[in-house]
Design an enzyme around this catalytic site. Structure first.
Site, PDB file in Angstrom:
ATOM      1  CD  GLU A 169      -2.791  -1.288   2.397  1.00  0.00           C
ATOM      2  OE1 GLU A 169      -2.692  -0.408   3.274  1.00  0.00           O
ATOM      3  OE2 GLU A 169      -3.562  -2.254   2.505  1.00  0.00           O
ATOM      4  CD  GLU A 277      -4.835  -7.823   1.710  1.00  0.00           C
ATOM      5  OE1 GLU A 277      -5.712  -7.118   2.266  1.00  0.00           O
ATOM      6  OE2 GLU A 277      -3.624  -7.544   1.747  1.00  0.00           O
TER       7      GLU A 277
END
Length: 477
Positions: A169, A277
Site C-alpha cells: 500500500e 485479499e
C-alpha cells in the site's frame, strides 16, 4: 491490508436455480424460470479445483481462531494456500527493535504446513501497523530499521515462504497517482526499490510481490501509477516477481469488467499476478465467479486468496463478504467459484434477457446511447433489439444489462434517479417483480417510475411512491 484499506466514502453467478421473471401481461402472474443445473464439479473443494490449472485458492488465517474446530475444519478442507492475517506484520514480529517474536506467526505457519498448505508472507514494509519504536524513527534511521526488519523476518522463514508481500500500500488513493505520504516515503523515493533488493538478497527462493488495494480498475490513476513503477523496476532490473491485487470490492471501489485487462497488462510486463485479499460486500455469486474467471484467463495469475474463512471471521463481517456464512455453511458464491475453477464459466448472465416495456408508454427501459458508464440514468425509448435494452433477472433479485451492470437506485427517496452501476450485491440493486406489473426497489420500497407520467422518448426513470399508475407498470417482451 489494513484497517483503512477501503475508501471512506462507504461500502457498495451463482447456480442458476430460480430466476425471478417480470410479468408477461399487465395483470399477469410472474413466472419463475428454472435454468439447467451447472456442470458437475470435477473437484469438490476450492484448493483442489484451483490446483487443476496449477493455481492455488487460499485464505487468511488468524492464530487466535485455530482453536475453533469449525474454522479449522473448513480451512483445512477447502484451501491450499495460507496467509497470516496479522501475525507476520511488523508490529507482531518485531515489537521491540532487534527483538523478534515469531510465536504467533509460527503458529499459523506450522498449522499450514502440517495441513499440507503453502504460505504467503504478509507483509515486510508498510506504513501501517508499525510498532511505536519504528513510528518514532525517520530518515536514514528508519531506512536502516526497515532493512534490518526485512533481513530478520526473511532469515527466520528462509526457504519456507513461497511469496512475500515485500511492500504494501505505497500509493495514495484518489486521482493524483502519487506515492502515499508516509514515514517510509519521506525516507527517500527509492525506499521500495531498496526493500525489494534487500528481500532478494535475504531469500532468493521467494517470489517478491508488491501488494495494494483499489488498483483493480485499469482506468484509475492509482493503477496506472503502480503499473509505471513495476514497468520501471522490470526495465532497471529491480527484483520484483509479482503484483498482488487485494480486491476488496465495494460500492466505492466496485468490481469492473476491465479487471481482467489490468491483470493481463501487468502480466505482460513479465511479472506474475495474484488476487491476495479478496472479499466482496454481500458476496454476490456472479462477481465472485467473474473474479475467479479473470484469474483463470491470465496464465500468469498464480491464484486467489480470500481474506477470511466465514463472514464472522472477516474484518468487515457486517458486510457478509466471504464464501461461508457465520455457521460455516456454503454460500451461492462458493458454488459459483467452485464451478468456475472446475471449468464451468459461472460468470455468464442468466439466459433470460429481454426488454422491459412501459405499459403507459409502450416504450422500453433503455440505457441512453448504449452507455456503459456507471451513473447513467435510464430513460424510455422506442423498443429495438440493442443490448442496451436487454435486461436479465438473476436469482439474487438483480436486473442486469451488458452482463455486469445492474439496475441501480441512486437513493431511497421520491425522485431518486434509476441508473446503471457495476453490480456489487447491494439492496439498492435488488428489485421485487410483482404480478401487478410494478417493479419495487428492495431497499427503498418505491416503484420504478417514468417521470411526470411521461411517455415520450427520453423520459427519465426514477423511484417514486407506488400508485399503480400506468407509468409504474411494466411488461416483459
Amino acid at each position: 491490508m489494513g484497517s483503512y484499506a477501503l475508501p471512506r466514502s462507504g461500502v457498495r453467478r451463482s447456480i442458476r436455480v430460480l430466476l425471478l421473471a417480470l410479468v408477461v401481461g399487465v395483470l399477469g402472474t410472474a413466472t419463475a424460470l428454472i435454468a439447467p443445473p451447472g456442470a458437475h464439479a470435477a473437484e469438490s473443494t476450492l484448493g483442489a479445483a484451483a490446483a487443476q490449472s496449477g493455481r492455488y485458492f487460499g485464505t487468511a488465517i488468524a492464530s487466535g481462531r485455530l482453536s475453533d474446530s469449525t474454522y479449522t475444519s473448513i480451512a483445512g478442507r477447502e484451501f491450499n494456500m495460507v496467509t497470516a492475517e496479522n501475525e507476520m506484520k511488523i508490529d507482531a514480529t518485531e515489537p521491540q527493535r532487534g527483538q523478534f517474536n515469531f510465536s504467533s506467526a509460527d503458529r499459523v505457519y506450522n498449522w499450514a504446513v502440517q495441513n499440507g498448505k503453502q504460505v504467503r508472507g504478509h507483509t515486510l514494509a508498510w506504513h501501517s501497523q508499525q510498532p511505536g519504536w519504528m513510528q518514532s524513527l525517520s530518515g536514514s534511521a528508519l531506512r536502516q530499521a526497515m532493512i534490518d526488519h526485512i533481513n530478520g523476518v526473511m532469515a527466520h522463514y528462509k526457504g519456507k515462504i513461497v511469496q512475500w508481500d515485500v511492500v504494501n500500500e505505497a500509493f495514495a488513493d484518489g486521482s493524483s497517482g502519487a506515492r502515499r505520504d508516509s514515514n517510509l516515503q519521506r525516507s527517500g523515493n527509492d525506499w521500495i526499490e531498496v526493500a525489494f533488493r534487500t528481500a532478494r538478497a535475504a531469500d532468493p527462493s521467494a517470489k517478491l510481490c508488491y501488494n495494494d488495494y483499489n488498483v483493480e480498475n485499469w482506468t484509475w490513476a492509482k493503477t496506472q501509477a503502480m503499473y509505471n513503477m513495476v514497468r520501471d523496476f522490470k526495465q532497471r532490473g529491480v527484483p520484483i516477481d509479482c503484483v498482488g491485487f487485494q480486491s476488496h470490492f465495494n460500492s466505492g471501489s466496485p468490481y469492473n469488467s476491465n479487471f481482467r485487462t489490468t491483470l493481463q497488462n501487468f502480466a505482460a510486463l513479465g511479472v506474475d499476478v495474484a488476487i491476495t485479499e479478496l472479499d466482496i460486500q454481500g458476496a454476490p455469486a456472479s462477481t465472485y465467479a467473474n473474479v475467479t474467471n479473470d484469474c483463470l484467463a491470465v496464465s500468469r495469475c498464480l491464484g486467489i486468496t480470500v481474506w477470511g474463512v466465514r463472514d464472522s471471521d472477516s474484518w468487515r463481517s457486517e458486510q457478509t463478504p466471504l464464501l461461508f456464512n457465520n455457521d460455516g455453511s456454503k454460500k451461492a458464491a462458493y458454488t459459483a467459484v467452485l464451478d468456475a475453477l472446475n471449468g464451468g464459466d459461472s460468470s455468464e448472465p442468466p439466459a433470460d434477457g429481454g426488454q422491459i416495456k412501459g405499459v403507459g408508454s409502450g416504450r422500453c427501459l433503455d440505457v441512453p446511447d448504449a452507455s456503459t458508464s456507471d451513473g447513467t440514468q435510464l430513460q424510455l425509448w422506442d423498443c429495438h433489439s440493442g443490448t442496451n435494452q436487454q435486461w436479465a433477472a438473476t436469482d439474487a433479485g438483480e436486473l442486469r444489462v451488458y452482463g455486469d451492470k445492474c439496475l441501480d437506485a441512486a437513493g431511497t427517496s421520491n425522485g431518486s434517479k434509476v441508473q446503471i452501476y457495476s453490480c456489487w450485491g447491494g439492496d439498492n440493486q435488488k428489485w421485487r417483480l410483482n404480478s401487478d406489473g410494478s417493479v419495487v426497489g428492495v431497499q427503498s420500497g418505491l416503484c420504478l417510475d417514468a417521470v411526470g407520467n411521461g411517455t415520450a422518448n427520453g423520459t427519465l426513470i426514477q423511484l417514486y411512491t407506488c400508485s399503480n399508475g400506468s407509468n409504474q407498470r411494466w411488461t416483459r417482451t
